[in-house]
Design a protein around this motif. Structure first.
Motif, PDB file in Angstrom:
ATOM      1  N   PHE A   1      -5.597   4.637  -6.038  1.00  0.00           N
ATOM      2  CA  PHE A   1      -4.997   3.413  -6.562  1.00  0.00           C
ATOM      3  C   PHE A   1      -3.641   3.185  -5.891  1.00  0.00           C
ATOM      4  O   PHE A   1      -3.187   2.053  -5.769  1.00  0.00           O
ATOM      5  N   ASP A   2      -3.001   4.298  -5.471  1.00  0.00           N
ATOM      6  CA  ASP A   2      -1.701   4.182  -4.808  1.00  0.00           C
ATOM      7  C   ASP A   2      -1.827   3.752  -3.349  1.00  0.00           C
ATOM      8  O   ASP A   2      -0.827   3.602  -2.653  1.00  0.00           O
ATOM      9  N   GLY A   3      -3.044   3.538  -2.879  1.00  0.00           N
ATOM     10  CA  GLY A   3      -3.244   3.097  -1.508  1.00  0.00           C
ATOM     11  C   GLY A   3      -3.808   1.694  -1.407  1.00  0.00           C
ATOM     12  O   GLY A   3      -4.193   1.258  -0.326  1.00  0.00           O
ATOM     13  N   VAL A   4      -3.875   0.991  -2.545  1.00  0.00           N
ATOM     14  CA  VAL A   4      -4.449  -0.354  -2.563  1.00  0.00           C
ATOM     15  C   VAL A   4      -3.352  -1.390  -2.318  1.00  0.00           C
ATOM     16  O   VAL A   4      -2.282  -1.332  -2.934  1.00  0.00           O
ATOM     17  N   GLU A   5      -3.618  -2.310  -1.415  1.00  0.00           N
ATOM     18  CA  GLU A   5      -2.674  -3.399  -1.185  1.00  0.00           C
ATOM     19  C   GLU A   5      -2.885  -4.465  -2.251  1.00  0.00           C
ATOM     20  O   GLU A   5      -3.955  -5.067  -2.349  1.00  0.00           O
ATOM     21  N   ILE A   6      -1.853  -4.701  -3.049  1.00  0.00           N
ATOM     22  CA  ILE A   6      -1.960  -5.653  -4.147  1.00  0.00           C
ATOM     23  C   ILE A   6      -1.930  -7.070  -3.601  1.00  0.00           C
ATOM     24  O   ILE A   6      -1.035  -7.450  -2.852  1.00  0.00           O
ATOM     25  N   VAL A   7      -2.925  -7.872  -4.014  1.00  0.00           N
ATOM     26  CA  VAL A   7      -2.996  -9.272  -3.587  1.00  0.00           C
ATOM     27  C   VAL A   7      -2.393 -10.174  -4.662  1.00  0.00           C
ATOM     28  O   VAL A   7      -1.647 -11.104  -4.377  1.00  0.00           O
ATOM     29  N   GLY A   8      -2.720  -9.917  -5.915  1.00  0.00           N
ATOM     30  CA  GLY A   8      -2.202 -10.722  -7.006  1.00  0.00           C
ATOM     31  C   GLY A   8      -2.591 -10.106  -8.331  1.00  0.00           C
ATOM     32  O   GLY A   8      -3.069  -8.970  -8.390  1.00  0.00           O
ATOM     33  N   THR A   9      -2.387 -10.832  -9.422  1.00  0.00           N
ATOM     34  CA  THR A   9      -2.745 -10.334 -10.750  1.00  0.00           C
ATOM     35  C   THR A   9      -4.234  -9.999 -10.797  1.00  0.00           C
ATOM     36  O   THR A   9      -5.076 -10.839 -10.503  1.00  0.00           O
TER      37      THR A   9
ATOM     38  N   ALA B   1      -7.124  -7.508 -19.101  1.00  0.00           N
ATOM     39  CA  ALA B   1      -5.778  -7.145 -19.565  1.00  0.00           C
ATOM     40  C   ALA B   1      -5.139  -6.050 -18.722  1.00  0.00           C
ATOM     41  O   ALA B   1      -3.967  -5.745 -18.887  1.00  0.00           O
ATOM     42  N   TRP B   2      -5.916  -5.440 -17.822  1.00  0.00           N
ATOM     43  CA  TRP B   2      -5.316  -4.462 -16.907  1.00  0.00           C
ATOM     44  C   TRP B   2      -4.573  -5.227 -15.811  1.00  0.00           C
ATOM     45  O   TRP B   2      -4.727  -6.429 -15.646  1.00  0.00           O
ATOM     46  N   ASP B   3      -3.766  -4.513 -15.035  1.00  0.00           N
ATOM     47  CA  ASP B   3      -3.049  -5.167 -13.953  1.00  0.00           C
ATOM     48  C   ASP B   3      -2.634  -4.114 -12.919  1.00  0.00           C
ATOM     49  O   ASP B   3      -2.694  -2.910 -13.170  1.00  0.00           O
ATOM     50  N   TRP B   4      -2.225  -4.611 -11.783  1.00  0.00           N
ATOM     51  CA  TRP B   4      -1.636  -3.754 -10.750  1.00  0.00           C
ATOM     52  C   TRP B   4      -0.136  -3.707 -10.956  1.00  0.00           C
ATOM     53  O   TRP B   4       0.490  -4.693 -11.348  1.00  0.00           O
ATOM     54  N   VAL B   5       0.466  -2.556 -10.702  1.00  0.00           N
ATOM     55  CA  VAL B   5       1.922  -2.418 -10.720  1.00  0.00           C
ATOM     56  C   VAL B   5       2.359  -1.750  -9.432  1.00  0.00           C
ATOM     57  O   VAL B   5       1.627  -0.925  -8.869  1.00  0.00           O
ATOM     58  N   ALA B   6       3.500  -2.116  -8.943  1.00  0.00           N
ATOM     59  CA  ALA B   6       4.023  -1.534  -7.710  1.00  0.00           C
ATOM     60  C   ALA B   6       4.985  -0.400  -8.035  1.00  0.00           C
ATOM     61  O   ALA B   6       5.551  -0.365  -9.107  1.00  0.00           O
TER      62      ALA B   6
ATOM     63  N   ALA C   1       0.839  -1.184   0.000  1.00  0.00           N
ATOM     64  CA  ALA C   1       0.000   0.000   0.000  1.00  0.00           C
ATOM     65  C   ALA C   1       0.877   1.239   0.000  1.00  0.00           C
ATOM     66  O   ALA C   1       1.887   1.308   0.690  1.00  0.00           O
ATOM     67  N   GLY C   2       0.469   2.224  -0.798  1.00  0.00           N
ATOM     68  CA  GLY C   2       1.217   3.460  -0.877  1.00  0.00           C
ATOM     69  C   GLY C   2       2.097   3.545  -2.106  1.00  0.00           C
ATOM     70  O   GLY C   2       2.602   4.604  -2.425  1.00  0.00           O
ATOM     71  N   SER C   3       2.295   2.437  -2.821  1.00  0.00           N
ATOM     72  CA  SER C   3       3.174   2.464  -3.985  1.00  0.00           C
ATOM     73  C   SER C   3       2.525   1.870  -5.227  1.00  0.00           C
ATOM     74  O   SER C   3       3.166   1.698  -6.242  1.00  0.00           O
ATOM     75  N   SER C   4       1.253   1.520  -5.154  1.00  0.00           N
ATOM     76  CA  SER C   4       0.610   0.812  -6.250  1.00  0.00           C
ATOM     77  C   SER C   4      -0.042   1.759  -7.255  1.00  0.00           C
ATOM     78  O   SER C   4      -0.298   2.928  -6.979  1.00  0.00           O
ATOM     79  N   ALA C   5      -0.299   1.207  -8.442  1.00  0.00           N
ATOM     80  CA  ALA C   5      -1.028   1.906  -9.490  1.00  0.00           C
ATOM     81  C   ALA C   5      -1.721   0.852 -10.322  1.00  0.00           C
ATOM     82  O   ALA C   5      -1.343  -0.320 -10.311  1.00  0.00           O
ATOM     83  N   VAL C   6      -2.756   1.275 -11.050  1.00  0.00           N
ATOM     84  CA  VAL C   6      -3.380   0.359 -11.993  1.00  0.00           C
ATOM     85  C   VAL C   6      -2.811   0.688 -13.367  1.00  0.00           C
ATOM     86  O   VAL C   6      -2.644   1.860 -13.726  1.00  0.00           O
ATOM     87  N   THR C   7      -2.454  -0.348 -14.115  1.00  0.00           N
ATOM     88  CA  THR C   7      -1.941  -0.141 -15.457  1.00  0.00           C
ATOM     89  C   THR C   7      -3.017  -0.561 -16.460  1.00  0.00           C
ATOM     90  O   THR C   7      -3.601  -1.633 -16.348  1.00  0.00           O
TER      91      THR C   7
END
Length: 224
Positions: free
Chosen positions: A191-199, A219-224, A3-9
């Motif tokens: 989006f930068d505050g979401v904890e990424i769980v997986g693809t 086809a979208w994804d999370w990126v750190a 959390a704090g470093s994520s974005a949606v691509t």
């Protein structure tokens, strides 16, 4: 990621977009302030790109923030749901492909004036004093925004069921909409505050302002 470093691509392809339900809070009819922290793979896209829009092309137009093919932002709005009013920045932001930027557009409905700003992407949510105006104020005349039934879209808009129309490839870290210039924050998707769980996990989350933010497609994804 954390959390704090994520974005949606977003890939800019059909079916891959972000949506938020229509609500009274998002149905702004007066002055508006839209802010997006994002990066684009091509900052001078081959076709116009829509960053964020409450806009469905079946006569349900409200407002939209686009990037023109020359890199200049344009703010669009409608007064009737069917008409189209727009103001384009006098210059393009100085930003490289794939580089993060805060872009802000304000519409003063009492005058019709539109202003564009850029902000430092290192600042999670820059306040008004942290933005630098982009080019000159684009003068207009008194106006209003139509209260459409359209969802709010990130990464394009709804062109009679084709979503995203004017899609684009890149990352989105945060989207804010304010009712009034520097006014009430009615939408804040971190989006930068979401904890990424997986693809593509999670496929939805709750905005800081309470709305459900849904990430559509495969086809979208999370990126750190």
């Amino acid at each position: 990621g954390e959390a704090g470093s994520s974005a949606v691509t977003l890939p800019g392809t059909a079916g891959n977009y972000v949506s938020v339900p229509d609500s009274a809070a998002l149905s702004i009819v007066g002055s508006i302030d839209v802010r997006v922290c994002y990066s684009m793979a091509d900052v001078t896209p081959a076709t116009k790109a829509t960053l964020v829009a409450k806009w469905t092309h079946t006569l349900q137009h409200s407002y939209a923030l686009d990037i023109e093919t020359d890199g200049r932002p344009t703010f669009y709005w409608s007064t009737t749901g069917a008409d189209l009013v727009s103001s384009t920045a006098t210059v393009a932001p100085t930003v490289a492909n794939d580089a993060l930027i805060w872009l802000r557009a304000t519409l003063d409905t009492t005058t019709g004036d539109v202003k564009f700003y850029t902000g430092n992407p290192a600042t999670p949510s820059p306040n008004a004093e942290s933005y630098t105006q982009l080019g000159a104020t684009v003068a207009g005349s008194a106006t209003s925004i139509f209260d459409s039934t359209s969802l709010l879209y990130v990464g394009g808009y709804n062109d009679a069921g084709t979503i995203p129309s004017q899609g684009w490839a890149g990352n989105v870290r945060r989207v804010q909409v304010r009712s009034g210039i520097d006014g009430t924050l009615v939408f804040d998707a971190r989006f930068d505050g979401v904890e990424i769980v997986g693809t593509r996990d999670p496929a939805s989350f709750t905005a800081e302002t309470g709305q459900t933010v849904t990430l559509n497609g495969a086809a979208w994804d999370w990126v750190a």
